[in-house]
Enzyme design. Structure first.
Site, PDB file in Angstrom:
ATOM      1  N   LYS A   1      15.320  -6.230 -15.640  1.00  0.00           N
ATOM      2  CA  LYS A   1      14.398  -5.962 -16.745  1.00  0.00           C
ATOM      3  C   LYS A   1      14.867  -6.633 -18.032  1.00  0.00           C
ATOM      4  CE  LYS A   1      12.864  -1.530 -14.828  1.00  0.00           C
ATOM      5  NZ  LYS A   1      12.857  -0.055 -14.974  1.00  0.00           N
TER       6      LYS A   1
ATOM      7  N   VAL B   1       0.845  -1.202   0.000  1.00  0.00           N
ATOM      8  CA  VAL B   1       0.000   0.000   0.000  1.00  0.00           C
ATOM      9  C   VAL B   1       0.878   1.250   0.000  1.00  0.00           C
ATOM     10  CG1 VAL B   1      -2.070  -0.994   0.980  1.00  0.00           C
ATOM     11  CG2 VAL B   1      -0.243  -0.300   2.509  1.00  0.00           C
TER      12      VAL B   1
ATOM     13  N   ALA C   1       7.137   0.316 -16.945  1.00  0.00           N
ATOM     14  CA  ALA C   1       5.941   0.771 -16.227  1.00  0.00           C
ATOM     15  C   ALA C   1       4.683   0.421 -17.028  1.00  0.00           C
ATOM     16  CB  ALA C   1       6.020   2.257 -15.915  1.00  0.00           C
TER      17      ALA C   1
ATOM     18  N   GLU D   1      13.933   4.210  -6.513  1.00  0.00           N
ATOM     19  CA  GLU D   1      13.556   3.436  -5.335  1.00  0.00           C
ATOM     20  C   GLU D   1      13.873   4.273  -4.087  1.00  0.00           C
ATOM     21  OE1 GLU D   1      12.086   0.563  -5.329  1.00  0.00           O
ATOM     22  OE2 GLU D   1      12.225   0.135  -7.476  1.00  0.00           O
TER      23      GLU D   1
ATOM     24  N   THR E   1       4.616  -4.517  -4.346  1.00  0.00           N
ATOM     25  CA  THR E   1       5.795  -4.384  -3.492  1.00  0.00           C
ATOM     26  C   THR E   1       7.047  -4.671  -4.307  1.00  0.00           C
ATOM     27  OG1 THR E   1       6.037  -6.713  -2.818  1.00  0.00           O
ATOM     28  CG2 THR E   1       4.372  -5.414  -1.663  1.00  0.00           C
TER      29      THR E   1
ATOM     30  N   ALA F   1      -3.032  -5.885   2.303  1.00  0.00           N
ATOM     31  CA  ALA F   1      -2.000  -6.250   3.276  1.00  0.00           C
ATOM     32  C   ALA F   1      -0.752  -5.407   3.088  1.00  0.00           C
ATOM     33  CB  ALA F   1      -1.641  -7.728   3.135  1.00  0.00           C
TER      34      ALA F   1
ATOM     35  N   LEU G   1       4.188   0.847 -20.294  1.00  0.00           N
ATOM     36  CA  LEU G   1       4.403   0.627 -21.726  1.00  0.00           C
ATOM     37  C   LEU G   1       4.141  -0.839 -22.088  1.00  0.00           C
ATOM     38  CD1 LEU G   1       7.693   2.658 -22.352  1.00  0.00           C
ATOM     39  CD2 LEU G   1       5.347   3.341 -22.863  1.00  0.00           C
TER      40      LEU G   1
ATOM     41  N   GLU H   1       3.424  -7.065 -16.850  1.00  0.00           N
ATOM     42  CA  GLU H   1       3.756  -6.050 -17.858  1.00  0.00           C
ATOM     43  C   GLU H   1       4.555  -4.893 -17.281  1.00  0.00           C
ATOM     44  OE1 GLU H   1       4.525  -4.823 -21.075  1.00  0.00           O
ATOM     45  OE2 GLU H   1       2.699  -5.939 -21.524  1.00  0.00           O
TER      46      GLU H   1
END
Length: 807
Positions: A674, A465, A603, A659, A547, A497, A605, A598
């Site tokens: 990636k 969250v 992100a 990050e 997360t 959670a 795309l 994806e």
């Protein structure tokens, strides 16, 4: 004349009885009122009798039953009237006390004594209600409902019963009260009509007096489309045929006692189910009219705590009499069979019996077929315990194609295994056997498919969250009405959670309340959360990971195995060992669910989806090159003579581009992950050690310290990085941190993009990927766009959720 029957809950308290009084006195036409015992009293009477037979203390139980009735009387009547009623009840109490005393002395509870004791509750309640309802007259049902002994039970003698009622009906007053459940035998002895028999009493009286309607007043608004305790959106059915009501009652819809329907069906007397505590509700009408509408299925019902018994063997093929022997053996043990399924090859018969009868049934069948088992003609008798039967019922199924297909398709897509199926030639009912642990999911799946098909409901479980997770919830809430109106889709937040606590609700969590509920949520890590998701076993479940946690990623396999789709923005699982990546993909395929990621690259795309479409259409990726980190591209585009590296890194952290610990980005490992994912999606089974990597800043800067301390120490590298940037600028190019795949080998590091290179004008935090394939080699496919930030990542996750639903 109307006949009204009031059940145990309708008679369960003084307040409930006042409702009965109001309902009856508001009816202008003559009525016959049939009542059950006060709620719970019949069970208490039987338990007291069993205690006496066991020569245990039983007087306390009897005293409790007396107190229950005495309290109701004192709450409803003045002292004078109360004394009069108590006096009328005294013979019943005396009879009860004498029988219990005799049982206690002999230690024997005979059938006759059992019937007398269990029927006292209706005799008591009917006396009280006859005093409460104005101008009511009490009649003793035992004088009019007659039974004959058949085997171990009593069955109604309808000719004698209807003759007695016919003599009575001429003298019936405006309001006549009858105790339900009780009858008398050929010798005048007390008998009963079986549990639920008050419904049967009412139906017999209704048929005997040719009533214009039988109303059964209970504690629900009518027959529901499914069990509302399991299906939160079950609704009340306004109409059923006799056959539909009979089928639903047989398969666990405990609104009426199944034999109730037979006497009124023969006389074509309608039945109305009404709620004593909500008398304004329209209820359910049951009659012989088949109402044609769009609903092919009227109701969904189930039986729990059953066992499936299978007799199978090649020696059964072509042998007549096998089924007869099977059912005869079970009949001798008085075992009821609720479902039968036989293979057309005749080599197996499966039946369903109550779980408590399973062992007796197995022994009976093994004895019956002992010779065939010994000769290996029959393999044996196999018992599957902890099973359940589900039935869909509706006259509208007759001669309509596609109902079974829709049923089994919806069940199969949710990973539910069907063990046996039965459908009669009447096409009124399709019944099937499943494991009891799958019952809740099955009922939800089928109810949604047939009763709520205007919306497809998805149960969403969110982990994480932070900025992405909260952004996703905002988007779902904002788009909810649009999705309902255009896509007929409802996304229900079923769980949320963080790393320390969680909250789940199969009825849904309001997104506006989710944060506060989580603060007050149940303690426990993601492993506990995942286990509860699997145990809930809800249909159309999607687990969403927002997360970057390895612990969360480790739960994917178990969730997929339990038919929960996974949508993740977390790159860890996809970039871990290849065998882990492959096992997740294979499990998703095996279970018919989705594992979508994806947003792992670019992100929002559509990079991974594009590669997947190319591969599926027969293309082959030969090379790929890309700027895959929006964070690092923002940094190289923003650093200048006036803006040193350390200052820009801090800005990227504060804007949420990087990050929380920017070393994750600056190490180059994020780009490596990636590239690894893109390579694997392109059918190159690479491991991380197969990729050559040059970190964004020297390895010396990655030591044990806080993120703040790292950024402070990074200032010492500002001048060196500016020198590298300036060299690229002097050559007429821009510094780019890229990932590439060529000849099955991967590489991550810096390059200088000159004016002719496609990466030259890549501004801000944009990403860009070039794919060279068999179809797109000379002119590579290019995908470009915003590649960092919580908003676009949440959008990409949202798109994957929609993709799961629409597949």
């Amino acid at each position: 004349m109307k006949v009204l029957k009031f059940g145990g809950t309708s008679m369960g308290s003084s307040v409930a009885m006042l409702n009965v009084k109001r309902i009856v006195e508001n009816i202008s036409e003559p009525v016959a009122v049939v009542v059950s015992a006060v709620g719970g009293v019949t069970d208490s009477l039987i338990n007291t009798a069993k205690a006496a037979a066991s020569q245990k203390a039983y007087l306390d139980g009897l005293a409790t039953i007396k107190d229950t009735h005495k309290n109701i009387i004192s709450e409803l009547f003045s002292n004078g009237d109360a004394d009069k009623i108590e006096k009328d009840l005294e013979p019943i109490w005396s009879e009860l006390e004498n029988i219990l005393k005799g049982i206690s002395l002999t230690g024997e509870l005979s059938t006759r004594s059992h019937d007398t004791i269990s029927g006292c509750g209706e005799r008591l309640s009917s006396t009280i209600i006859s005093y409460l309802i104005k101008d009511a007259k009490l009649y003793d049902s035992r004088k009019y409902i007659k039974t004959n002994r058949v085997g171990k039970s009593h069955q109604v003698d309808f000719s004698e019963t209807f003759a007695a009622i016919d003599d009575l009906k001429k003298s019936l007053g405006n309001i006549s009260v009858f105790p339900g459940f009780i009858a008398s035998g050929a010798e005048g002895e007390n008998t009963t009509l079986g549990r639920g028999g008050s419904d049967y009493s009412a139906a017999i009286i209704a048929a005997g007096i040719d009533a214009n309607i039988l109303e059964i007043w209970t504690d629900v608004d009518g027959f529901m489309s499914a069990d509302p305790r399991v299906i939160s959106r079950a609704y009340c059915l306004d109409h059923l045929t006799y056959a539909e009501a009979m089928e639903l009652s047989h398969f666990g819809a405990k609104v009426i006692y199944p034999p109730t329907i037979i006497p009124v069906l023969q006389k074509q007397i309608p039945i109305k189910i009404k709620n004593t505590f909500n008398s304004e509700a329209p209820g359910t009408l049951i009659d012989g009219n088949v109402v044609v509408d769009d609903r092919k299925i009227k109701g969904l019902s189930s039986i729990r705590q059953v066992a499936m018994i299978t007799v199978q063997g090649m020696g059964m093929i072509g042998i007549s009499g096998t089924a007869m022997r099977l059912f005869t053996a079970l009949a001798k043990e008085n075992i009821n069979v609720s479902l039968i399924s036989q293979a057309s090859s005749e080599n197996s018969i499966s039946i369903v019996v109550s779980a408590i009868d399973a062992e007796t049934a197995r022994l009976a069948l093994e004895k019956e077929f002992a010779g065939e088992i010994k000769r290996k003609q029959i393999n044996g008798v196999v018992v599957d315990n902890q099973m359940a039967v589900v039935a869909i019922v509706g006259e509208g199924m007759k001669h309509v194609a596609g109902v079974s297909g829709k049923l089994f398709n919806s069940i199969g897509k949710n990973g539910i295994n069907i063990h046996a199926v039965a459908q009669g030639a009447s096409e009124l009912n399709i019944s099937f056997v499943i494991e009891e642990k799958d019952l809740k999911k099955t009922l939800n799946v089928v109810h949604e498919a047939f009763f709520l098909s205007q919306y497809k409901v998805v149960n969403l479980y969110l982990a994480g969250v932070g900025t992405v997770g909260n952004n996703l919830l905002e988007k779902i809430e904002r788009q909810s009405e649009h999705l309902k109106n255009t896509e007929r889709l409802e996304i229900r937040l079923a769980g949320i959670a963080n790393s320390r606590q969680h909250v789940l609700s199969d009825r849904g969590i309001k997104i506006s309340e989710a944060s506060q509920l989580l603060k007050d949520g149940e303690a426990g890590g993601v492993d506990v959360y995942a286990q509860k998701i699997k145990s809930a076993n809800l249909s159309n479940s999607i687990f969403v990971d927002c997360t970057a946690s390895e612990i969360v990623a480790s739960e994917y396999f178990g969730l997929l195995k339990n038919n929960v789709s996974v949508v993740t923005a977390n790159k860890i699982a996809g970039s871990s060992e290849y065998k882990t990546y492959e096992s997740l993909k294979n499990m998703a395929r095996e279970k018919g669910v989705k594992y979508l990621f994806e947003t792992n690259v670019g992100a929002g795309l559509p990079i991974i989806n594009t590669i997947s479409n190319m591969i599926n259409s027969g293309d082959r990726i030969q090379e790929l090159e890309g700027v895959l980190s929006g964070t690092l591209n923002f940094i190289v585009n923003t650093v200048s003579e006036d803006r040193p590296l350390s200052e820009v890194v801090l800005e990227a952290k504060e804007k949420g581009f990087s990050e929380p610990d920017p070393r994750i980005d600056l190490s180059g490992k994020d780009v490596l992950r990636k590239l690894l994912i893109l390579a694997r999606e392109s059918n190159y089974p690479l491991e991380s050690e197969d990729i050559e990597i040059t970190p964004f800043v020297p390895q010396d800067y990655f030591v044990e310290e806080s993120a703040e301390e790292f950024i402070e120490r990074l200032k010492s590298y500002d001048a060196e990085f500016e020198k590298i940037r300036k060299e690229a600028a002097d050559k007429g190019g821009f510094l780019r941190y890229t990932a590439s795949l060529k000849d099955g080998k991967g590489k991550v590091g810096f390059m200088i993009a000159d004016g002719a290179h496609p990466f030259y004008n890549l501004e801000g935090s944009n990403n860009k990927v070039m794919l060279r394939s068999d179809y797109y080699y000379e002119h590579p496919m290019e995908i470009k766009g915003y590649g960092a930030g919580a908003d676009v990542t949440a959008s990409g996750v949202f798109a994957d959720i929609i993709k799961v639903v629409n597949v």
